[in-house]
Design a protein around this motif. Structure first.
Motif, PDB file in Angstrom:
ATOM      1  N   ILE A  86       7.364   8.574   0.445  1.00  0.00           N
ATOM      2  CA  ILE A  86       7.101   7.850   1.329  1.00  0.00           C
ATOM      3  C   ILE A  86       5.326   8.137   1.474  1.00  0.00           C
ATOM      4  CG2 ILE A  86       6.826   7.562   4.273  1.00  0.00           C
ATOM      5  CD1 ILE A  86      10.054   8.795   4.330  1.00  0.00           C
ATOM      6  N   ALA A  87       4.646   7.017   2.264  1.00  0.00           N
ATOM      7  CA  ALA A  87       2.939   6.943   2.040  1.00  0.00           C
ATOM      8  C   ALA A  87       2.764   6.547   3.542  1.00  0.00           C
ATOM      9  CB  ALA A  87       2.282   6.082   1.070  1.00  0.00           C
ATOM     10  N   ALA A  88       1.560   6.719   4.142  1.00  0.00           N
ATOM     11  CA  ALA A  88       0.853   6.454   5.080  1.00  0.00           C
ATOM     12  C   ALA A  88      -0.244   5.070   4.504  1.00  0.00           C
ATOM     13  CB  ALA A  88      -0.205   7.569   5.755  1.00  0.00           C
ATOM     14  N   LEU A  89       0.084   4.019   5.137  1.00  0.00           N
ATOM     15  CA  LEU A  89      -1.243   2.818   5.329  1.00  0.00           C
ATOM     16  C   LEU A  89      -1.811   3.371   5.912  1.00  0.00           C
ATOM     17  CD1 LEU A  89      -1.207   0.292   3.748  1.00  0.00           C
ATOM     18  CD2 LEU A  89       0.002  -1.140   5.597  1.00  0.00           C
ATOM     19  N   PRO A  90      -3.549   3.795   5.388  1.00  0.00           N
ATOM     20  CA  PRO A  90      -4.544   3.810   6.713  1.00  0.00           C
ATOM     21  C   PRO A  90      -4.708   2.224   6.628  1.00  0.00           C
ATOM     22  CG  PRO A  90      -5.118   3.959   3.742  1.00  0.00           C
ATOM     23  CD  PRO A  90      -3.211   3.469   4.141  1.00  0.00           C
ATOM     24  N   MET A  91      -5.724   2.370   7.433  1.00  0.00           N
ATOM     25  CA  MET A  91      -6.135   1.064   8.536  1.00  0.00           C
ATOM     26  C   MET A  91      -7.507   0.777   7.512  1.00  0.00           C
ATOM     27  SD  MET A  91      -4.848   0.760  11.383  1.00  0.00           S
ATOM     28  CE  MET A  91      -7.047   0.197  12.378  1.00  0.00           C
ATOM     29  N   VAL A  92      -7.830  -0.397   6.834  1.00  0.00           N
ATOM     30  CA  VAL A  92      -8.764  -0.952   6.029  1.00  0.00           C
ATOM     31  C   VAL A  92      -9.796  -0.232   5.977  1.00  0.00           C
ATOM     32  CG1 VAL A  92      -8.455  -3.020   7.246  1.00  0.00           C
ATOM     33  CG2 VAL A  92      -9.309  -3.197   4.577  1.00  0.00           C
ATOM     34  N   VAL A  93     -10.086  -0.127   7.539  1.00  0.00           N
ATOM     35  CA  VAL A  93     -11.711   0.022   7.769  1.00  0.00           C
ATOM     36  C   VAL A  93     -12.314   1.867   7.168  1.00  0.00           C
ATOM     37  CG1 VAL A  93     -11.674  -1.323   9.397  1.00  0.00           C
ATOM     38  CG2 VAL A  93     -11.310   0.572  10.130  1.00  0.00           C
ATOM     39  N   ASP A  94     -10.447   2.293   7.694  1.00  0.00           N
ATOM     40  CA  ASP A  94     -10.846   4.044   6.611  1.00  0.00           C
ATOM     41  C   ASP A  94     -10.890   4.340   5.388  1.00  0.00           C
ATOM     42  OD1 ASP A  94     -10.613   4.990   9.646  1.00  0.00           O
ATOM     43  OD2 ASP A  94      -8.455   5.403  10.045  1.00  0.00           O
ATOM     44  N   ASP A  95      -9.859   3.602   4.805  1.00  0.00           N
ATOM     45  CA  ASP A  95      -9.807   3.660   3.672  1.00  0.00           C
ATOM     46  C   ASP A  95      -9.963   2.386   3.252  1.00  0.00           C
ATOM     47  OD1 ASP A  95      -9.341   4.450   0.760  1.00  0.00           O
ATOM     48  OD2 ASP A  95      -8.296   6.653   1.822  1.00  0.00           O
ATOM     49  N   PRO A  96     -10.418   1.734   2.574  1.00  0.00           N
ATOM     50  CA  PRO A  96      -9.912   0.026   1.887  1.00  0.00           C
ATOM     51  C   PRO A  96      -9.411   0.304   0.545  1.00  0.00           C
ATOM     52  CG  PRO A  96     -12.667   0.886   1.985  1.00  0.00           C
ATOM     53  CD  PRO A  96     -11.754   1.434   2.800  1.00  0.00           C
ATOM     54  N   ARG A  97      -9.653   1.330  -0.274  1.00  0.00           N
ATOM     55  CA  ARG A  97      -9.897   1.704  -1.208  1.00  0.00           C
ATOM     56  C   ARG A  97      -7.880   1.401  -1.276  1.00  0.00           C
ATOM     57  NH1 ARG A  97     -10.011  -1.710  -6.027  1.00  0.00           N
ATOM     58  NH2 ARG A  97     -12.680  -0.673  -5.762  1.00  0.00           N
ATOM     59  N   ARG A  98      -7.444   2.158  -0.912  1.00  0.00           N
ATOM     60  CA  ARG A  98      -5.940   3.140  -1.006  1.00  0.00           C
ATOM     61  C   ARG A  98      -5.665   1.474   0.288  1.00  0.00           C
ATOM     62  NH1 ARG A  98      -1.327   4.797  -3.548  1.00  0.00           N
ATOM     63  NH2 ARG A  98      -0.047   6.342  -1.832  1.00  0.00           N
ATOM     64  N   TRP A  99      -6.021   0.742   0.989  1.00  0.00           N
ATOM     65  CA  TRP A  99      -5.564  -0.374   1.306  1.00  0.00           C
ATOM     66  C   TRP A  99      -4.759  -1.063   0.750  1.00  0.00           C
ATOM     67  CZ3 TRP A  99      -6.502  -5.387   3.360  1.00  0.00           C
ATOM     68  CH2 TRP A  99      -5.806  -5.400   4.250  1.00  0.00           C
ATOM     69  N   PHE A 100      -5.579  -1.904  -0.053  1.00  0.00           N
ATOM     70  CA  PHE A 100      -6.061  -2.068  -1.010  1.00  0.00           C
ATOM     71  C   PHE A 100      -4.758  -1.919  -2.276  1.00  0.00           C
ATOM     72  CE2 PHE A 100      -6.660  -4.211  -4.867  1.00  0.00           C
ATOM     73  CZ  PHE A 100      -7.611  -5.796  -4.483  1.00  0.00           C
ATOM     74  N   GLU A 101      -4.426  -0.908  -2.192  1.00  0.00           N
ATOM     75  CA  GLU A 101      -3.752  -0.176  -3.890  1.00  0.00           C
ATOM     76  C   GLU A 101      -1.829  -0.614  -3.450  1.00  0.00           C
ATOM     77  OE1 GLU A 101      -5.026   2.901  -4.310  1.00  0.00           O
ATOM     78  OE2 GLU A 101      -6.381   2.644  -5.941  1.00  0.00           O
ATOM     79  N   LEU A 102      -2.798  -0.232  -1.485  1.00  0.00           N
ATOM     80  CA  LEU A 102      -0.673  -0.449  -1.095  1.00  0.00           C
ATOM     81  C   LEU A 102      -0.072  -1.670  -0.890  1.00  0.00           C
ATOM     82  CD1 LEU A 102      -0.604   3.082   1.094  1.00  0.00           C
ATOM     83  CD2 LEU A 102       0.163   2.509  -1.148  1.00  0.00           C
ATOM     84  N   LEU A 103      -1.814  -2.969  -0.714  1.00  0.00           N
ATOM     85  CA  LEU A 103      -0.680  -3.892  -0.717  1.00  0.00           C
ATOM     86  C   LEU A 103      -0.960  -4.807  -1.654  1.00  0.00           C
ATOM     87  CD1 LEU A 103      -2.186  -3.870   2.981  1.00  0.00           C
ATOM     88  CD2 LEU A 103      -3.011  -6.146   2.384  1.00  0.00           C
ATOM     89  N   ASP A 104      -1.355  -4.266  -3.000  1.00  0.00           N
ATOM     90  CA  ASP A 104      -1.548  -5.116  -4.216  1.00  0.00           C
ATOM     91  C   ASP A 104       0.342  -4.709  -4.799  1.00  0.00           C
ATOM     92  OD1 ASP A 104      -0.963  -5.996  -6.759  1.00  0.00           O
ATOM     93  OD2 ASP A 104      -2.411  -4.646  -7.810  1.00  0.00           O
ATOM     94  N   VAL A 105       1.219  -4.873  -4.061  1.00  0.00           N
ATOM     95  CA  VAL A 105       2.851  -4.806  -4.389  1.00  0.00           C
ATOM     96  C   VAL A 105       3.003  -5.245  -6.248  1.00  0.00           C
ATOM     97  CG1 VAL A 105       5.045  -4.769  -3.395  1.00  0.00           C
ATOM     98  CG2 VAL A 105       3.128  -4.606  -2.119  1.00  0.00           C
ATOM     99  N   ASP A 106       2.650  -6.522  -6.475  1.00  0.00           N
ATOM    100  CA  ASP A 106       3.230  -6.826  -6.871  1.00  0.00           C
ATOM    101  C   ASP A 106       1.759  -6.862  -9.014  1.00  0.00           C
ATOM    102  OD1 ASP A 106       5.128  -8.152  -6.347  1.00  0.00           O
ATOM    103  OD2 ASP A 106       3.393  -9.903  -6.004  1.00  0.00           O
ATOM    104  N   ARG A 107       1.186  -5.908  -8.358  1.00  0.00           N
ATOM    105  CA  ARG A 107      -0.286  -4.398  -9.509  1.00  0.00           C
ATOM    106  C   ARG A 107      -0.260  -5.769 -10.146  1.00  0.00           C
ATOM    107  NH1 ARG A 107       4.934  -0.603 -11.695  1.00  0.00           N
ATOM    108  NH2 ARG A 107       5.853  -0.538  -9.292  1.00  0.00           N
ATOM    109  N   THR A 108      -0.944  -6.912  -9.609  1.00  0.00           N
ATOM    110  CA  THR A 108      -2.015  -7.492 -10.647  1.00  0.00           C
ATOM    111  C   THR A 108      -3.168  -7.110  -9.746  1.00  0.00           C
ATOM    112  OG1 THR A 108      -1.823  -8.919  -8.491  1.00  0.00           O
ATOM    113  CG2 THR A 108      -0.199  -9.563 -10.409  1.00  0.00           C
ATOM    114  N   GLY A 109      -3.460  -6.426  -9.403  1.00  0.00           N
ATOM    115  CA  GLY A 109      -5.720  -6.242  -9.147  1.00  0.00           C
ATOM    116  C   GLY A 109      -5.695  -7.292  -8.119  1.00  0.00           C
TER     117      GLY A 109
END
Length: 428
Positions: A86-109
């Protein structure tokens, strides 16, 4: 008259921060599938696969994920995929890089419009109906290259990127607050209203089932299908009984709702139609109303449902008789069964010559009579029994023929009085 000019609302106008809490009357569906509370009221979590990437697109409260069975690698409660963590999903205003990585479910960049919309709705208090209506237009302002997806550079692009726009929009709702307060402002509860054709109105509260059964059914039949499936019934009762956010009570209510649906689903299609819901006495509406005390206290040891008025005021000689089956076969043939109630009680059938003993050759009617005797000696006609997801409807069947086995656990549903017993549906 001058022609009307279509204008896309600003992103800031769709943020709904500040004002009073609108939990119970909110019509949005960005709810946690475990506790049914609005997702934006708590920290969001996601499930991971063995490689540490996001497992699926489902969003739930982090605390609810941590409370699921099978820790530390629970199944997703929606798609049933096995996770590796399990992982916490940060707010985009807190950690945009991690937020982006976790939204990239298909791993396409790249991240997709649908995922971004669902995530924003789960983390922020938004005017969801209006945002849904204009999302395609709003998305094009972030998708600078017109690819249909966002790269990380587009996400964080100065001035025009989603991150910059979101920060400006949130702070526009709270002038005078420092940029460091962006996250706190975004998480403030939203107002109770819906927006239709640009007009803001107070959100209508769900009807009271005890006062208007037809209106309650129509309100929760949101897709207009003419029926309520198990998920729709559970959500309707969680809201109606004020249990949103109470994980333990929702968990117990889930089992009860399944039993109620099976008991009243005469067609066996897994959906309660309007007639099955509204039918006097044996319909789901009257069964729910009769059991309201149980349902409201799910998670506690509730008292047995009150006797109907005619039984509490009538003389004992006028009450319907309660059958007492007597085993006609030796002790070794006894079925030791557990009967659970929606008030969190458990009863067990006998194992010897006591009147609560049943065997493979006892009938379903015998078992219902034993359940009625154990449960405060109520009329057998009020008792419905569920075993392994099927209602025992044919009173003439032996327990063996009905598919029961020694050691089975059954669910007891108490309903209003019924003068008719179905004898054509065989439990499997």
């Amino acid at each position: 008259a001058p022609p009307q000019v279509h204008q896309t609302p600003s992103f800031a106008s769709l943020l709904d921060t500040g004002g009073a809490v609108g939990g119970e009357a909110a019509e949005d569906h960005s709810e946690c599938a475990v506790c049914f509370d609005e997702l934006h009221t708590g920290q969001i979590g996601v499930l991971l696969d063995a490689s540490g990437h996001r497992l699926c697109r489902h969003l739930l409260h982090l605390d609810c994920l941590r409370d699921l069975p099978g820790q530390p690698t629970p199944l997703c409660p929606l798609c049933r995929e096995p996770s590796a963590g399990i992982a916490a999903l940060p707010m985009v205003v807190d950690d945009p890089r991690r937020w982006f990585e976790l939204l990239d479910v298909d791993r396409t960049g790249m991240i997709e419009a649908e995922d971004v919309l669902a995530t924003l709705k789960s983390q922020l208090a938004l005017k969801e109906e209006e945002l849904d209506a204009h999302w395609d237009e709003i998305w094009t302002s972030f998708d600078q290259d017109g690819s249909g997806s966002l790269s990380y550079d587009e996400l964080v692009a100065p001035d025009v990127g989603l991150l910059a726009t979101l920060k400006k929009s949130i702070l526009a709702q709270h002038p005078g607050e420092a940029p460091d307060d962006v996250r706190a402002a975004a998480l403030r509860p939203h107002r109770t209203h819906a927006t239709t054709n640009g007009k803001t109105t107070t959100t209508e509260a769900p009807p009271d089932l005890t006062k208007d059964k037809e209106a309650w059914f129509a309100y929760w039949d949101e897709d207009g299908s003419g029926g309520l499936d198990e998920g729709e019934l559970l959500r309707a009762l969680v809201h109606s009984l004020n249990k949103r956010g109470r994980r333990d009570e929702v968990r117990q209510l889930t089992e009860v709702v399944h039993a109620l649906l099976v008991a009243c689903d005469e067609t066996g299609d897994g959906v309660i139609g309007r007639d099955e819901f509204l039918r006097p006495d044996t319909g789901l509406a009257d069964v729910i109303i009769f059991n309201y005390g149980f349902l409201r206290s799910a998670g506690d040891r509730a008292e047995a449902p009150p006797r109907p008025h005619e039984e509490t005021t009538a003389s004992s000689s006028s009450r319907p008789p309660v059958a007492t089956p007597v085993p006609s076969t030796p002790l070794r043939d006894a079925f030791r069964l557990t009967i659970r109630t929606n008030g969190n009680f458990e009863y067990r059938t006998g194992a010897g010559d006591e009147p609560t003993t049943v065997t493979a050759h006892s009938t379903v009617r015998d078992l219902r009579s034993v359940a009625a005797m154990l449960h405060n000696g109520m009329s057998v006609d009020r008792v419905r029994l569920i075993c392994r997801g099927a209602a025992l409807r044919d009173d003439s069947l032996t327990l063996e023929a009905a598919g029961l086995s020694d050691g089975d656990v059954l669910m007891l549903v108490v309903g209003p009085s019924s003068t008719t017993t179905t004898t054509t549906t065989t439990a499997t």
